[in-house]
Design a protein around this motif. Structure first.
Motif, PDB file in Angstrom:
ATOM      1  N   SER A 145     -20.815 -11.486 -33.796  1.00  0.00           N
ATOM      2  CA  SER A 145     -20.625 -10.341 -34.255  1.00  0.00           C
ATOM      3  C   SER A 145     -20.901  -9.984 -35.550  1.00  0.00           C
ATOM      4  CB  SER A 145     -18.906 -10.115 -34.035  1.00  0.00           C
ATOM      5  OG  SER A 145     -18.141 -10.953 -34.990  1.00  0.00           O
ATOM      6  N   TYR A 146     -21.107 -11.234 -36.348  1.00  0.00           N
ATOM      7  CA  TYR A 146     -21.466 -11.095 -37.857  1.00  0.00           C
ATOM      8  C   TYR A 146     -22.715 -10.627 -38.184  1.00  0.00           C
ATOM      9  CZ  TYR A 146     -17.129 -13.740 -37.850  1.00  0.00           C
ATOM     10  OH  TYR A 146     -15.871 -14.206 -37.866  1.00  0.00           O
ATOM     11  N   SER A 147     -23.843 -10.999 -37.231  1.00  0.00           N
ATOM     12  CA  SER A 147     -25.135 -10.633 -37.368  1.00  0.00           C
ATOM     13  C   SER A 147     -25.409  -9.127 -36.514  1.00  0.00           C
ATOM     14  CB  SER A 147     -26.223 -11.664 -36.725  1.00  0.00           C
ATOM     15  OG  SER A 147     -25.566 -11.901 -35.305  1.00  0.00           O
ATOM     16  N   MET A 148     -24.422  -8.626 -35.977  1.00  0.00           N
ATOM     17  CA  MET A 148     -24.791  -7.218 -35.657  1.00  0.00           C
ATOM     18  C   MET A 148     -25.301  -6.179 -36.493  1.00  0.00           C
ATOM     19  SD  MET A 148     -21.818  -6.739 -32.733  1.00  0.00           S
ATOM     20  CE  MET A 148     -22.216  -5.137 -32.654  1.00  0.00           C
ATOM     21  N   PRO A 149     -26.316  -5.359 -36.120  1.00  0.00           N
ATOM     22  CA  PRO A 149     -26.862  -4.277 -36.918  1.00  0.00           C
ATOM     23  C   PRO A 149     -25.676  -3.337 -37.007  1.00  0.00           C
ATOM     24  CG  PRO A 149     -28.188  -4.505 -34.798  1.00  0.00           C
ATOM     25  CD  PRO A 149     -27.015  -5.414 -34.630  1.00  0.00           C
ATOM     26  N   SER A 150     -25.621  -2.830 -38.345  1.00  0.00           N
ATOM     27  CA  SER A 150     -24.567  -2.206 -38.717  1.00  0.00           C
ATOM     28  C   SER A 150     -24.477  -0.704 -38.206  1.00  0.00           C
ATOM     29  CB  SER A 150     -24.809  -1.683 -40.654  1.00  0.00           C
ATOM     30  OG  SER A 150     -26.116  -0.947 -40.522  1.00  0.00           O
ATOM     31  N   ALA A 264     -26.391 -13.462 -26.503  1.00  0.00           N
ATOM     32  CA  ALA A 264     -27.441 -12.955 -27.626  1.00  0.00           C
ATOM     33  C   ALA A 264     -27.278 -11.769 -27.740  1.00  0.00           C
ATOM     34  CB  ALA A 264     -28.610 -13.586 -27.537  1.00  0.00           C
ATOM     35  N   LEU A 265     -27.450 -11.188 -29.029  1.00  0.00           N
ATOM     36  CA  LEU A 265     -27.737  -9.825 -29.252  1.00  0.00           C
ATOM     37  C   LEU A 265     -29.039  -9.684 -30.137  1.00  0.00           C
ATOM     38  CD1 LEU A 265     -24.033  -8.664 -30.324  1.00  0.00           C
ATOM     39  CD2 LEU A 265     -25.108  -7.626 -28.548  1.00  0.00           C
ATOM     40  N   GLU A 266     -29.904  -8.773 -29.491  1.00  0.00           N
ATOM     41  CA  GLU A 266     -31.100  -8.604 -30.350  1.00  0.00           C
ATOM     42  C   GLU A 266     -31.233  -7.201 -30.655  1.00  0.00           C
ATOM     43  OE1 GLU A 266     -33.523 -10.127 -27.491  1.00  0.00           O
ATOM     44  OE2 GLU A 266     -33.059 -12.234 -27.580  1.00  0.00           O
ATOM     45  N   GLY A 267     -30.966  -6.732 -31.882  1.00  0.00           N
ATOM     46  CA  GLY A 267     -30.791  -5.485 -32.108  1.00  0.00           C
ATOM     47  C   GLY A 267     -29.814  -4.728 -31.178  1.00  0.00           C
ATOM     48  N   ARG A 268     -30.127  -3.643 -30.553  1.00  0.00           N
ATOM     49  CA  ARG A 268     -29.306  -3.145 -29.617  1.00  0.00           C
ATOM     50  C   ARG A 268     -29.308  -3.446 -28.161  1.00  0.00           C
ATOM     51  NH1 ARG A 268     -26.670   1.585 -30.784  1.00  0.00           N
ATOM     52  NH2 ARG A 268     -26.983   2.447 -32.924  1.00  0.00           N
ATOM     53  N   ARG A 269     -29.949  -4.612 -27.872  1.00  0.00           N
ATOM     54  CA  ARG A 269     -30.035  -5.045 -26.495  1.00  0.00           C
ATOM     55  C   ARG A 269     -29.261  -6.470 -26.474  1.00  0.00           C
ATOM     56  NH1 ARG A 269     -32.211  -4.196 -22.234  1.00  0.00           N
ATOM     57  NH2 ARG A 269     -33.328  -2.291 -23.192  1.00  0.00           N
ATOM     58  N   ALA A 270     -28.529  -6.383 -25.383  1.00  0.00           N
ATOM     59  CA  ALA A 270     -27.500  -7.589 -25.201  1.00  0.00           C
ATOM     60  C   ALA A 270     -28.086  -8.457 -24.208  1.00  0.00           C
ATOM     61  CB  ALA A 270     -26.073  -6.954 -24.774  1.00  0.00           C
ATOM     62  N   ARG A 271     -27.996  -9.476 -24.365  1.00  0.00           N
ATOM     63  CA  ARG A 271     -28.698 -10.614 -23.287  1.00  0.00           C
ATOM     64  C   ARG A 271     -27.434 -11.486 -22.644  1.00  0.00           C
ATOM     65  NH1 ARG A 271     -33.825 -10.035 -22.984  1.00  0.00           N
ATOM     66  NH2 ARG A 271     -34.969  -9.075 -24.552  1.00  0.00           N
TER      67      ARG A 271
END
Length: 358
Positions: A145-150, A264-271
Motif C-alpha cells: 500500500s505504501y508504493s501506490m500512486p497518489s 502486485a500493483l503496477e500503476g492502476r493495474r492490480a495483478r
C-alpha cells in the motif's frame, strides 16, 4: 517521579465499550469502586463510527450485557447503531463513573501505583487497571500500500462508511473476512466491485436443521472451547464464521467479481495470484488489525510484537488485567457473548489478589 499528583481511583478501567462495561458490572457486583475512561465522546462510538451496513457478528440472544437485554428478534443481528445506542443506555442506566473524550497515551507503574497519562496532559492514579480497549484499535495495511500512486484512493475498512465515500470507477476490496465481504456487497450496487481473497475461508451455514448456528455452538460447547485445548486450536486455525448472506454465491449474485490473492500493483493495474489483472480506481484494505500496546510502558507487560502479555486476561504485572481480547480464555472471549464471563474471571482474581490468596 512524583506519583502523588493526579486524580485518584481505586481501580481504573481503560475503555468503555462492551468489554469495559462488562468489567464495570463485575466490579460493582464485587463491591469495588472504580473509574472508567474512554476516548469517545459518546459511549458506543467505536461501533457507531464503522461502516453503515455493519451488524453484530452474533445474534441478539447472546449479545447483551448482564442485567439489560438487547431488545428485538433473538435470532436476528443488531445493527451497529442499535448496539451503539444499547451500550450508551447501559452505561447511563447503571450510572457508571466515566470520563469521556479522554485517551490514555501512556501507562506506567511507579511505587506500586499505576499512572495513566492522558492525551493533552493530566494523570489518573490507581491501584489496579483493567484494559478494555478492544481488538480493533490499529488497522493493518500491507507494505504494497505504501508504493501506490497518489491518485489512487485507498483506505482501511476501519475508515470506510458507504459507497458514497469511494470515488467513481472500479474498486478493489482486499481481504475476504466478514468486513471485506460486507464492504464489497455494499459497493456492488454503485461500483464495479472486486474482492481479492486470501486463504480458503471456512464459511458456516447460518442455520442447521432450523436452528441458528450459534445455538449449535452453545449446545456443543464450542463457544467455551479453551484457547489452549485441541478443539480451540483447530478453531483458531480454521477461523470459521457464519455466512450471513455474504458467502461466495451471494457475492456473485450481488455483482461482486471474485479474484484470487493480490500480488502486485503496477500503476492502476492490480495483478492477482492466478495471473489475471484488473484496472482499479480505488482500494479498500480489509486486512485486519494489529495489536499495539506500546503505550503500556511497564516492564514485562508487552511482548516484542507489541502484544499484551497475559494468561486468561491476567498480566504478569500484579494488578494489571485485560477484558475483550480475542481468545482470551475461549472462543467467546472476543465476542460480546463472552466478555461478562471473562470480566467476572479477572475481577475474581483481583479480589483474591487483594485478599492475599493468589
Amino acid at each position: 517521579m512524583d506519583s502523588s499528583k493526579g486524580l485518584r481511583a481505586d481501580i481504573l478501567i481503560i475503555g468503555a465499550g462492551q468489554a469495559g462495561l462488562a468489567a464495570a458490572n463485575a466490579l460493582r457486583m464485587a463491591g469495588l469502586s472504580f473509574l472508567m475512561v474512554d476516548a469517545g465522546q459518546v459511549i458506543g462510538d467505536s461501533w457507531r463510527n464503522r461502516y453503515d451496513t455493519l451488524t453484530l457478528f452474533t445474534p441478539r440472544r447472546i449479545s447483551s450485557l448482564p442485567g439489560i437485554p438487547l431488545i428485538g428478534d433473538p435470532d436476528g443481528y443488531a445493527t451497529k447503531d442499535e448496539f451503539s445506542d444499547y451500550l450508551e443506555r447501559y452505561a447511563a442506566s447503571n450510572s457508571y463513573p466515566i470520563i469521556r473524550s479522554t485517551k490514555v497515551v501512556r501507562l506506567e507503574k511507579v511505587d506500586g501505583l499505576f499512572l495513566a497519562h492522558l492525551e493533552g496532559g493530566g494523570r489518573l492514579i490507581s491501584q489496579a487497571v483493567i484494559v478494555a480497549t478492544g481488538a480493533f484499535s490499529t488497522p493493518r495495511t500491507p507494505e504494497i500500500s505504501y508504493s501506490m500512486p497518489s491518485d489512487i484512493q485507498q483506505m482501511h475498512v476501519a475508515n470506510f462508511r458507504n459507497a458514497g465515500s469511494i470515488t467513481n470507477g472500479p474498486v478493489l476490496v482486499v481481504g475476504d473476512g466478514a468486513s471485506g465481504r460486507d464492504a464489497a456487497i455494499g459497493l456492488a450496487a454503485s461500483h464495479r466491485a472486486l474482492l481479492a481473497r486470501g486463504r480458503k475461508r471456512k464459511l458456516l451455514p447460518e442455520n442447521i436443521l432450523g436452528r441458528s448456528i450459534w445455538w449449535w455452538f452453545e449446545r456443543l460447547g464450542l463457544l467455551r472451547a479453551s484457547a489452549h485445548g485441541l478443539i480451540g486450536r483447530r478453531m483458531r486455525k480454521a477461523d470459521p464464521f457464519p455466512t450471513r448472506s455474504n458467502d461466495d454465491a451471494s457475492l456473485v449474485r450481488s455483482g461482486v467479481s471474485l479474484k484470487s490473492r493480490l500480488v502486485a500493483l503496477e500503476g492502476r493495474r492490480a495483478r492477482f495470484e492466478d495471473g489475471t489483472s484488473e484496472y482499479i480506481g480505488s482500494i479498500i484494505w480489509a486486512t485486519g488489525y494489529d495489536e499495539d500496546f506500546r503505550w503500556i510502558d511497564i516492564e514485562g507487560a508487552v511482548g516484542s510484537r507489541h502484544e499484551a502479555i497475559h494468561r486468561e486476561g491476567i498480566s504478569p504485572v500484579a494488578g494489571l488485567y485485560y477484558v475483550g481480547r480475542p481468545w482470551q480464555r475461549n472462543r467467546a472471549s472476543g465476542l460480546i457473548a463472552g466478555v461478562a464471563d471473562d470480566a467476572a474471571f479477572v475481577v475474581d482474581h483481583l479480589c483474591r489478589l487483594r485478599a492475599g490468596r493468589t
